[in-house]
Each structure stands twice: as C-alpha cells, then as structure tokens.
Design a protein around this motif. Sequence first.
Motif, short mmCIF file in Angstrom:
data_model
loop_
_atom_site.label_atom_id
_atom_site.label_comp_id
_atom_site.label_asym_id
_atom_site.label_seq_id
_atom_site.Cartn_x
_atom_site.Cartn_y
_atom_site.Cartn_z
N GLU A 59 -14.46 4.33 -18.77
CA GLU A 59 -13.68 5.37 -18.09
C GLU A 59 -14.63 6.52 -17.73
O GLU A 59 -15.34 7.03 -18.59
CB GLU A 59 -12.55 5.89 -18.98
N VAL A 60 -14.63 6.88 -16.45
CA VAL A 60 -15.50 7.94 -15.96
C VAL A 60 -14.63 9.09 -15.44
O VAL A 60 -13.89 8.92 -14.47
CB VAL A 60 -16.43 7.44 -14.84
N VAL A 61 -14.70 10.22 -16.11
CA VAL A 61 -13.96 11.42 -15.69
C VAL A 61 -14.76 12.12 -14.59
O VAL A 61 -15.99 12.17 -14.65
CB VAL A 61 -13.73 12.36 -16.88
N ALA A 62 -14.05 12.64 -13.58
CA ALA A 62 -14.68 13.31 -12.43
C ALA A 62 -15.63 12.36 -11.70
O ALA A 62 -16.71 12.75 -11.26
CB ALA A 62 -15.40 14.58 -12.86
N ALA A 63 -15.22 11.10 -11.59
CA ALA A 63 -16.04 10.11 -10.88
C ALA A 63 -16.00 10.31 -9.37
O ALA A 63 -16.95 9.98 -8.67
CB ALA A 63 -15.57 8.70 -11.23
N SER A 64 -14.88 10.82 -8.86
CA SER A 64 -14.68 10.95 -7.43
C SER A 64 -14.29 12.38 -7.07
O SER A 64 -13.52 13.02 -7.80
CB SER A 64 -13.58 10.00 -6.97
N PRO A 65 -14.77 12.89 -5.92
CA PRO A 65 -14.34 14.21 -5.46
C PRO A 65 -13.03 14.18 -4.68
O PRO A 65 -12.56 15.23 -4.24
CB PRO A 65 -15.49 14.63 -4.55
N LEU A 66 -12.45 13.01 -4.52
CA LEU A 66 -11.23 12.87 -3.72
C LEU A 66 -9.99 13.09 -4.59
O LEU A 66 -9.92 12.62 -5.72
CB LEU A 66 -11.17 11.48 -3.09
N ARG A 67 -9.04 13.81 -4.03
CA ARG A 67 -7.74 14.00 -4.66
C ARG A 67 -6.67 13.61 -3.65
O ARG A 67 -6.78 13.94 -2.46
CB ARG A 67 -7.53 15.46 -5.11
N TRP A 68 -5.64 12.93 -4.13
CA TRP A 68 -4.66 12.33 -3.24
C TRP A 68 -3.27 12.85 -3.54
O TRP A 68 -2.94 13.19 -4.68
CB TRP A 68 -4.69 10.81 -3.40
N SER A 69 -2.44 12.89 -2.52
CA SER A 69 -1.07 13.38 -2.66
C SER A 69 -0.21 12.39 -3.44
O SER A 69 -0.61 11.24 -3.70
CB SER A 69 -0.47 13.61 -1.27
N ILE A 122 0.86 -1.19 0.00
CA ILE A 122 0.00 0.00 0.00
C ILE A 122 0.89 1.23 0.00
O ILE A 122 1.78 1.36 0.85
CB ILE A 122 -0.94 0.03 1.23
N GLN A 123 0.65 2.15 -0.93
CA GLN A 123 1.43 3.38 -1.00
C GLN A 123 0.76 4.44 -0.11
O GLN A 123 -0.46 4.61 -0.15
CB GLN A 123 1.52 3.90 -2.44
N VAL A 124 1.56 5.13 0.67
CA VAL A 124 1.02 6.17 1.56
C VAL A 124 0.55 7.36 0.74
O VAL A 124 1.29 7.88 -0.12
CB VAL A 124 2.07 6.61 2.59
N ARG A 125 -0.66 7.81 0.99
CA ARG A 125 -1.23 8.99 0.36
C ARG A 125 -2.14 9.71 1.36
O ARG A 125 -2.78 9.05 2.19
CB ARG A 125 -2.08 8.62 -0.87
N GLU A 126 -2.22 11.01 1.24
CA GLU A 126 -3.16 11.82 2.01
C GLU A 126 -4.22 12.35 1.04
O GLU A 126 -3.92 12.63 -0.12
CB GLU A 126 -2.45 13.00 2.69
N HIS A 127 -5.44 12.51 1.52
CA HIS A 127 -6.52 12.94 0.63
C HIS A 127 -7.10 14.29 1.02
O HIS A 127 -6.95 14.75 2.15
CB HIS A 127 -7.64 11.90 0.60
N ARG A 128 -7.74 14.90 0.05
CA ARG A 128 -8.57 16.07 0.28
C ARG A 128 -9.77 15.96 -0.65
O ARG A 128 -9.76 15.17 -1.61
CB ARG A 128 -7.80 17.36 0.00
N THR A 129 -10.80 16.73 -0.38
CA THR A 129 -12.02 16.71 -1.18
C THR A 129 -12.14 18.00 -1.96
O THR A 129 -11.94 19.08 -1.40
CB THR A 129 -13.25 16.50 -0.29
N VAL A 130 -12.46 17.91 -3.25
CA VAL A 130 -12.63 19.11 -4.07
C VAL A 130 -14.11 19.33 -4.34
O VAL A 130 -14.90 18.37 -4.44
CB VAL A 130 -11.86 19.01 -5.40
N ALA A 131 -14.49 20.58 -4.47
CA ALA A 131 -15.87 20.93 -4.79
C ALA A 131 -16.09 20.82 -6.29
O ALA A 131 -15.14 20.91 -7.08
CB ALA A 131 -16.15 22.35 -4.32
N PRO A 132 -17.34 20.62 -6.73
CA PRO A 132 -17.62 20.58 -8.17
C PRO A 132 -17.13 21.85 -8.86
O PRO A 132 -17.34 22.96 -8.37
CB PRO A 132 -19.15 20.47 -8.23
N GLY A 133 -16.44 21.68 -9.97
CA GLY A 133 -15.94 22.83 -10.70
C GLY A 133 -14.56 23.29 -10.29
O GLY A 133 -13.94 24.10 -10.96
N GLU A 134 -14.05 22.78 -9.17
CA GLU A 134 -12.70 23.15 -8.73
C GLU A 134 -11.68 22.47 -9.63
O GLU A 134 -11.94 21.45 -10.26
CB GLU A 134 -12.50 22.72 -7.28
#
Length: 311
Positions: free
Chosen positions: A288-298, A147-159
């Motif tokens: 393939e689904v673009v913008a499927a998740s609001p999560l972004r990871w380091s 498992i690779q270490v990553r931290e997440h944040r959530t982006v708002a629609p349109g960000e």
Amino acid sequence: MSGYHRGEVAVQERAGLARRAASAQRAIRSDIPEVAADFLGRQPFLVVGGADERGRIWATQLTGEPGFLSVPTPDSLVVRALPPPDDPLAGLLSGAGTEEADPARIGMIAIEPATRRRMRMNGRAVRNGDGLRVDLDEAVANCPKYIQVREHRTVAPGEEGGQRHTVTDGDALSPAQQEALRAADTFFVATASDRGDADASHRGGNPGFVQVLTPRLLRWPDYAGNGMFLTLGNLELNPAAGLLVPGWDTGTSLHLTGFARTVWDVEEVARVPGAERLVEFEVTAVREVVAASPLRWSEPEFHRFNPPVAG
C-alpha cells in the motif's frame, strides 16, 4: 501477435461464446488509429501490468499532465513517466531494454472515467530517457460497461492535509484494506500468458461486488463483456495475477499480487447477481502506497448496467 492464444480459445469455448469471440476479434489490432491517439494524449494516467524480478504479477499506475502519453508512430506508444523506486514494478520499468535487461512485456489500459472510454494495449517496453517507449503487439478499444463516471483534478504536494508518501508491505489484507476492497467500485487486474505476454484490464461494479472471504482470499463476479476473455484466457494458462485498487479520493494505491482461478460451478455462480462466472484471487503479497498519485477524483456516477449486489 495475431489471433487468440489457446487459453483464450479454451475459455471462449467453455463459455459457449466462440462465435461471438471470432466476431469481436476484428477489434484487436496492432496499431493505434488517429482518434485513439488523440484520446491517449488527453489522459492523466495509465495503468500498467507486468512481472517483477521474482515473476510476481503486479498492476500499477503512471501519471502525468495530459500529453505525457503520445503516439509517435501508429505501432508505438511513448510514456513520459516512470514509477518511483518503491513501486512494485519500478525494477521492471526503469531497467527495461537496458544492457542488463530485455524489453519489458507489459499490458496497459488507459481509461477516461468522465466519458467511460478506455483503450487497452499490450507490448514490449524499453527505457526512453525519463520514460518508456512501447512497441505494440495489440491494441483494443473496449466497451464502456461497468465504468463509473468521475472527474479529476490534480493536487500539489502538501495539499489536502499534507499526506506523506509512505509504503506498507504485508502478506495479507489489514482490516482497513479489507474495508477498502468491500467499498471499491473499480479495480484493475494484470495477468500474463504462459509465454509472459502481459495484459491489464478494468473491473467495475457497485460497491460490494468484490467479496473479501478472508484476509488472503477475494472473489468477484465476471460480468457479461466483449466475449474475448483476454484476462480469463491468460489465467487458464498462468494463474499469476496482480490487482491495483486506486484510492480515487485519496491518491493511495493498493497493490496486490497472487494467484487467481475461474469458478464455473453453476450453483456458486447463481448466488451472485449478474455473474456469468466468478474469479477467486489468493493474496500472497500486499503493498500500500500512500500519496502515490497526485490525482483526486469526484464521487462516482455508477454505470446503469452495474448488476445489483446481494446483501
């Protein structure tokens, strides 16, 4: 369910790890302990595997604010989320347990990259308001390897440039999708036994551990694990499988479905560093689904046990 099924036993014996598997079986339970319930309550996403109306196996992810997963009783899980209509498992999960459909047999894995913890669960899901209630058959706390270490944040629609939610279907991997797989350090694999009991699992390694042999054929190494062989055991009985390749930095989901087989050939395996076996996956459909998740990871911190990748 209790004990290993005949596919799992067959793979354990062929790998020479039957005794180790018997010892590891103590980690398989039908309830979620309190410490694991607390872990689940902190997670922002859950990977789910199951079969669509055509019997094809897919893996997908459900997301929500921490707390969208809860454990009302030790043998059940509530998921306060459903997939959008264009998700490959939307039909299975949105209609589960209704008058028109039986409970959905699904596999799940919750993974926390920041701490390298994960919880694997299998059970029968029914629609529960705007989400699901899953009666558990199995729960397994897996090891942190690969498992690779990553931290997440959530982006708002349109960000972040306002990516639009778009869906692309195909029967083979495009050049861009092939490159995404060659660069991947993580994917999730869904399988099911010959009885239809589903499972979802994690696979990780250094970028390049997934080989793209052709636009319709992938291969990856099976590294040393817990010796249970829950995934390969299912494939022994039922070759149908599905992959989810998350776009950690983009929120894109790449879903593949097809058929997989285990490669035991000693000479073939020896060519891949760290491999104890190989798995080949034939792609039959791609979504393939673009913008499927609001999560972004380091950016990842790779696990020190990841084997090197041959050049």
